[in-house]
Design an enzyme around this catalytic site. Structure first.
Site, PDB file in Angstrom:
ATOM      1  N   LYS A   1      51.736  62.776  -7.542  1.00 32.15           N
ATOM      2  CA  LYS A   1      53.168  63.246  -8.037  1.00 32.15           C
ATOM      3  C   LYS A   1      53.063  63.226  -9.648  1.00 32.15           C
ATOM      4  O   LYS A   1      52.407  62.515 -10.257  1.00 32.15           O
ATOM      5  CB  LYS A   1      54.169  62.268  -7.486  1.00 32.15           C
TER       6      LYS A   1
ATOM      7  N   SER B   1      63.295  62.117  -4.934  1.00 32.25           N
ATOM      8  CA  SER B   1      62.457  62.748  -5.820  1.00 32.25           C
ATOM      9  C   SER B   1      61.329  63.294  -5.512  1.00 32.25           C
ATOM     10  O   SER B   1      60.541  64.208  -6.037  1.00 32.25           O
ATOM     11  CB  SER B   1      62.653  61.999  -7.016  1.00 32.25           C
TER      12      SER B   1
ATOM     13  N   SER C   1      63.210  57.617  -2.909  1.00 29.35           N
ATOM     14  CA  SER C   1      62.417  58.727  -3.358  1.00 29.35           C
ATOM     15  C   SER C   1      61.260  58.863  -2.521  1.00 29.35           C
ATOM     16  O   SER C   1      60.560  59.806  -2.646  1.00 29.35           O
ATOM     17  CB  SER C   1      62.411  58.884  -4.797  1.00 29.35           C
TER      18      SER C   1
END
Length: 492
Positions: free
Chosen positions: A77, A155, A179
């Site tokens: 990420k 997210s 998330s």
């Protein structure tokens, strides 16, 4: 079956037996990534680094010195700092930032021989539930219905899309209010948020420091156990990191939960909950009961205050954490007009660099921390948080081993459908997940079925603090009973 579709466990065994090399496995993923640009999942590709790491992994495997993650190709990420590789948190304010250091999580993974394929899309500064606030553009769910383009959740939307579409074997995610778990549920994969302090936050761009936790997003519960073990451990560089031994999470997957008590919180039966979610929840409880667990009704009375408390505490911490992005030391700096001073530089840089959702949360956070409102909002939210934590403590003290809840209030929705004038609509996506962050507990999302449109739906299991092994074992039983094997039809 192409190697990029494998699980970590299957790849580990094949690598050990010499049936495939880490280099070939990595090439299989790199090919899939290049063919998957339409998903918007990978935003910085690092094929040279990946192949170099894969060759090193092959040498280690040959020498017989290979941990479980050795040679496993992963997506990282964009919130994790990776040395010499853009780490932007999907924000224009960090455009051009290439850290001179490596986050603790990626250091641990690389030390274990894992391979980085590249950096993954996400909501800007991890603020969002649909991956629509990213400076790179939207990440797209590989699942499609009637040609509608769907959100992969947020997210960690890029991570979820990449794992579900087999662009990588697994990915790192972070979870501040859901998330990891919400995007996992939206894309039919497994995602675990560990206990707060189990995984180091050092070198991960901060959103809300008392809530953020990194964790794995994988194709199976076994993979989550293998991956979490490699990420976990004490880190003196993170003052909130727990100095506790890391158990063998994979060894905890016995598949035996006889006599365990599973709580169903009555407060999670929300008004207007879709019948499909309600049915999924009762089906999940029946599966655990069939495996020998005892199902009990429980009460978590302060649940209804969790969302408002979260949306005071998280923006307050964000406002403080994001104050460092000012155009002075790194990242974007606005072009100034004649006569502009330092105040104008700050204002222009932040106005240009931060997207609308980040600006909204910084303003909320600054407001609730301001002198006249600190007690009315921030301190009150902290008290509510303590009560939410106490609710869980009392339930666990009464002998409950794990708590079963829905993971999301719906299946994945269309991109653009929720980004209406009312941001509160989007915030409601976190209704089942934020309590876990407020209480610092471990939570895992497991894919359990499909809705009537054919989209994946997940359930969430919440565990006792530091008992990720037991939590993953419950998830393993649920995963096996549900037998979820559906994959998205390839359209990209």
């Amino acid at each position: 079956m192409s190697a990029n579709t494998w699980t970590i466990a299957a790849a580990r065994d094949a690598l050990r037996k010499g049936e495939i090399s880490a280099t070939d496995l990595t090439m299989s993923c790199l090919t899939a990534i290049d063919a998957g640009d339409a998903l918007g999942a990978f935003v910085h590709k690092t094929p040279e680094i990946a192949l170099e790491q894969a060759r090193a992994a092959d040498a280690r495997i040959k020498a017989g010195d290979a941990p479980a993650m050795c040679g496993i190709p992963l997506g990282i990420k964009d919130l994790f700092c990776t040395k010499g590789v853009p780490s932007q948190a999907a924000s224009n304010i960090l455009r051009g930032f290439r850290p001179e250091y490596e986050s603790t999580v990626t250091t641990k993974l690389f030390d274990a021989g894992a391979v980085m394929l590249g950096k993954l899309n996400m909501d800007e500064f991890a603020m969002g539930s649909s991956n629509e606030t990213s400076c790179y553009g939207n990440a797209v769910n590989p699942w499609k219905v009637d040609g509608r383009t769907l959100t992969p959740g947020g997210s960690s939307g890029g991570s979820a899309a990449a794992v579900a579409a087999d662009l990588c074997l697994a990915a790192t995610g972070t979870d501040t209010g859901g998330s990891i778990r919400q995007p996992a549920a939206f894309t039919g994969i497994v995602g675990i948020k560990p206990t707060y302090g189990r995984v180091s936050r050092w070198g991960i761009v901060a959103f809300a420091s008392s809530l953020d936790q990194a964790g794995p997003m994988t194709k199976s519960v076994r993979d989550a156990a293998i991956f979490l073990q490699a990420m976990s451990g004490h880190d003196p560089k993170d003052s909130t990191s727990a100095d506790l031994p890391v158990p063998d999470f994979e060894a905890a997957l016995t598949g035996d939960i006889r006599g365990k008590k599973i709580g169903l919180p009555r407060e999670y039966r929300m008004d207007g909950m879709p019948a499909e979610i309600e049915k999924l929840w009762s089906d999940g409880a029946a599966m655990l009961k069939d495996a020998g667990a005892e199902i009990v009704d429980i009460s978590l009375p302060h649940t209804k205050y969790a969302l408002p408390a979260y949306y005071v505490i998280a923006p307050a911490e964000a406002s403080s954490n994001l104050a460092r992005y000012d155009g002075v030391r790194y990242g974007h700096r606005a072009t100034l007009s004649a006569g502009d001073g330092i105040t104008e530089m700050y204002e222009k840089t932040r106005a240009e660099g931060f997207g609308k959702e980040v600006q909204r949360r910084v303003m909320i956070g600054t407001y609730v921390l301001s002198a006249g409102f600190y007690d009315a909002y921030y301190n009150r939210a902290r008290k509510v948080r303590a009560l939410i934590k106490r609710d869980f403590e009392q339930v666990f003290a009464a002998g409950v081993d794990a708590i079963l809840t829905p993971a999301t209030p719906s299946a994945a929705f269309g991109l653009g459908e929720m980004s209406s004038a009312d941001p509160i609509e989007m915030y409601l996506n976190d209704v089942f997940t934020v309590t876990v962050n407020l209480a610092g507990l471990p939570g895992v999302a497991v894919p359990v079925g499909l809705d009537k449109q054919g989209l994946p739906l997940g359930l969430q299991l919440i565990g006792r603090p530091w008992e990720e092994g037991a939590l993953l074992n419950h998830a393993y039983v649920l995963e096996r009973a549900a037998g979820f094997v559906a994959k998205p039809q390839k359209w990209w």
